[in-house]
Write an enzyme that holds these catalytic residues in place. Structure first.
Site, PDB file in Angstrom:
ATOM      1  N   ASP A  33      -4.971  12.948   4.850  1.00  0.00           N
ATOM      2  CA  ASP A  33      -5.525  11.870   4.018  1.00  0.00           C
ATOM      3  C   ASP A  33      -6.992  12.125   3.677  1.00  0.00           C
ATOM      4  O   ASP A  33      -7.854  11.265   3.900  1.00  0.00           O
ATOM      5  CB  ASP A  33      -5.397  10.521   4.731  1.00  0.00           C
ATOM      6  CG  ASP A  33      -4.026  10.300   5.330  1.00  0.00           C
ATOM      7  OD1 ASP A  33      -3.030  10.619   4.669  1.00  0.00           O
ATOM      8  OD2 ASP A  33      -3.946   9.807   6.478  1.00  0.00           O
ATOM      9  N   GLU A 199       0.536   3.353  -1.229  1.00  0.00           N
ATOM     10  CA  GLU A 199      -0.454   3.222  -0.150  1.00  0.00           C
ATOM     11  C   GLU A 199      -1.638   4.120  -0.494  1.00  0.00           C
ATOM     12  O   GLU A 199      -1.845   4.485  -1.642  1.00  0.00           O
ATOM     13  CB  GLU A 199       0.184   3.617   1.191  1.00  0.00           C
ATOM     14  CG  GLU A 199       0.796   5.007   1.181  1.00  0.00           C
ATOM     15  CD  GLU A 199       1.593   5.338   2.433  1.00  0.00           C
ATOM     16  OE1 GLU A 199       1.665   4.493   3.343  1.00  0.00           O
ATOM     17  OE2 GLU A 199       2.133   6.456   2.512  1.00  0.00           O
TER      18      GLU A 199
END
Length: 526
Positions: A33, A199
């Site tokens: 991420d 997300e």
């Protein structure tokens, strides 16, 4: 503490091709991420660190390709007592890094406690203590936006495992300091129909549009969505801008849009490679009709696909080859920034004294009732650094008073794990190759092979081969002639992370206290 000024070049993976191009991944390690910003001529990256401590790695680059690990912004996870015990898969999820009013900010969602923020004026030095910006369950993937009208916003997603709902993006208002959420939030996008599990939200503003970059479709199978609106709360238009398409780069999504000083746009994202973790890629990006276009549209369907190599960003000058550190000779003060513990560290776990060119790991008693090493907090681990590599070390065991019960070694850690260790009994020293298949569910460690050693010292080696992360253990008593031991082991990812490789030094509950192991070096090589 920040690392020294030495330049490290990996033997096993270098993205810079030294001909004006780079290859992906730019970092073949589990910097999951990733988020990246530019401040002046400097680029800074952070990434998810989950339960590992220290957390929130800070990497620095001058050219977007050559990266150095310079700090960890979170020495211990909070609440500190909670994270004294390994909390696999919990902790720091999908942080965002931003620069505002001459300060660096990192926001992240802890799925069990809420949204935290740390900040600093100098990313090389100690970051401020974390602030709880918003308490709550399942609030993840947070990113702030300081609007040009003085308002401050936070976008985030939801973890279904805690919140009972996912595939929603929500915007909250914050106070001017960005230290507290001040409203209940407004949902701005519902992905249930076409963007399930949306997300990883990142907030930007450009030419009057608010943009939310957000991946959907799942970690290994999904795509990158960009939403835009003239109003912070929408309605938002939607466009898929990056997908696997005809390439071998699965799940290309979740990352960061970065502009160079000469207005080139680039997009960082990750690719999930199972045991090798979520590795970092860089895609060229351009704007057309106020929509970003990423990578190249190889199959001509209007959606970008990731490139495997490309010309380097034009930053006007060349920079030396540099990669995040891997090898540690333990000749400085402290251990390298690449090392992370399996839980919040205790100062008595190790000693690295100035002038001593070895690391001392003390024989820490395993918690009562644990069947294997999965819940051992004092595992000292680092990320897999490349598809093919060898990890080697030299370990000496000093049991002190105990007749049995002290063990030290090298480990490949995941939901399954395998070790090569030195231990002892009344007759002397023994080397053992062990494994625990399904360690996450409490399976016991079994011995695949054991041999007697002549002394309390041995050289250990693990050779890892792609594409499946097959690990072969070997050992030597003189550092020259290595003998294979045990059987090949297939590395497995951990909980939301790739496999890790590293060191441990433990004691059984029954053994007399005391004992330690000395680690001369830990080397990553071809």
């Amino acid at each position: 503490m920040a690392q020294n000024n030495e330049v490290y070049k990996s033997e096993v993976w270098v993205a810079d091709q030294e001909d004006g191009t780079y290859k992906n991944p730019i970092i073949y390690a589990d910097y999951s991420d990733p988020d990246v910003i530019r401040v002046g001529d400097d680029y800074y990256m952070t990434a998810s660190s989950f339960n590992a401590a220290p957390g929130l790695p800070i990497l620095h680059s001058k050219d977007m390709i050559n990266w150095k690990l310079i700090n960890n912004a979170l020495p211990q996870l909070i609440p500190k007592d909670t994270f004294k015990i390994p909390q696999h898969g919990n902790g720091v999820w999908a942080p965002s890094i931003r620069y505002h009013n001459n300060e660096f900010y990192i926001y992240w969602g802890d799925p069990d406690f809420g949204v935290y923020m740390v900040k600093t004026k100098n990313p090389n030095e100690k970051w401020d203590d974390p602030i709880l910006v918003m308490e709550g369950k399942g609030i993840i993937d947070t990113c702030p936006l300081w609007d040009d009208n003085g308002e401050v916003y936070l976008v985030h997603a939801w973890a279904g495992s805690r919140a009972g709902i996912k595939s929603l993006l929500t915007v909250n208002r914050m106070n001017a300091e960005g230290t507290k959420v001040i409203d209940a939030g407004i949902h701005v996008y519902d992905g249930h129909d076409i963007d399930n599990t949306i997300e990883g939200s990142k907030f930007y503003k450009r030419d009057g549009y608010y943009y939310i970059f957000a991946p959907a479709g799942g970690v290994s199978t999904g795509w990158q969505v960009v939403l835009r609106s003239k109003n912070i709360y929408g309605p938002y238009e939607r466009k898929v801008v990056l997908e696997q398409g005809s390439t071998k780069i699965n799940g290309p999504h979740q990352g960061a849009w970065v502009e160079t000083t000469n207005n080139e746009s680039w997009f960082y994202h990750f690719q999930d490679l199972d045991a090798y973790g979520r590795v970092v890629h860089l895609q060229p990006m351009r704007w057309e009709n106020n929509w970003p276009l990423m990578g190249e549209d190889f199959d001509k369907n209007g959606i970008g696909e990731p490139v495997t190599s490309y010309k380097k960003p034009d930053i006007g000058k060349s920079n030396p080859i540099e990669t995040p550190a891997e090898t540690d000779n333990f000749d400085g003060f402290g251990i390298g920034l690449q090392w992370q513990w399996n839980a919040n560290p205790n100062v008595v776990w190790h000693a690295k004294l100035p002038g001593n060119n070895y690391l001392r790991l003390f024989s820490i008693k395993a918690p009562e009732g644990v069947p294997n090493l999965w819940m051992i907090p004092n595992l000292l681990l680092q990320k897999f650094p490349a598809p093919n590599f060898a990890a080697s070390t030299k370990i000496s065991l000093f049991p002190e008073e105990a007749e049995t019960g002290k063990t030290a070694g090298i480990i490949v850690m995941g939901t399954d794990y395998a070790t090569l260790s030195i231990t002892h009994d009344k007759k002397g020293y023994i080397i053992k190759q062990t494994e625990a298949i399904n360690a996450i569910n409490g399976s016991e460690e079994i011995i695949n092979s054991e041999k007697r050693l002549k002394t309390n010292m041995a050289y250990f080696k693990i050779e890892v081969e792609a594409p499946d992360g097959i690990c072969q253990f070997s050992y030597s008593e003189d550092g020259k002639r290595f003998k294979k031991i045990g059987k090949p082991f297939k590395a497995q990812p951990g909980k939301w992370i790739g496999a890790k490789v590293g060191l441990f030094s433990i004691s059984s509950q029954e053994a007399i206290r005391g004992g330690y192991s000395d680690i001369d070096w830990f080397k990553i090589s071809k």
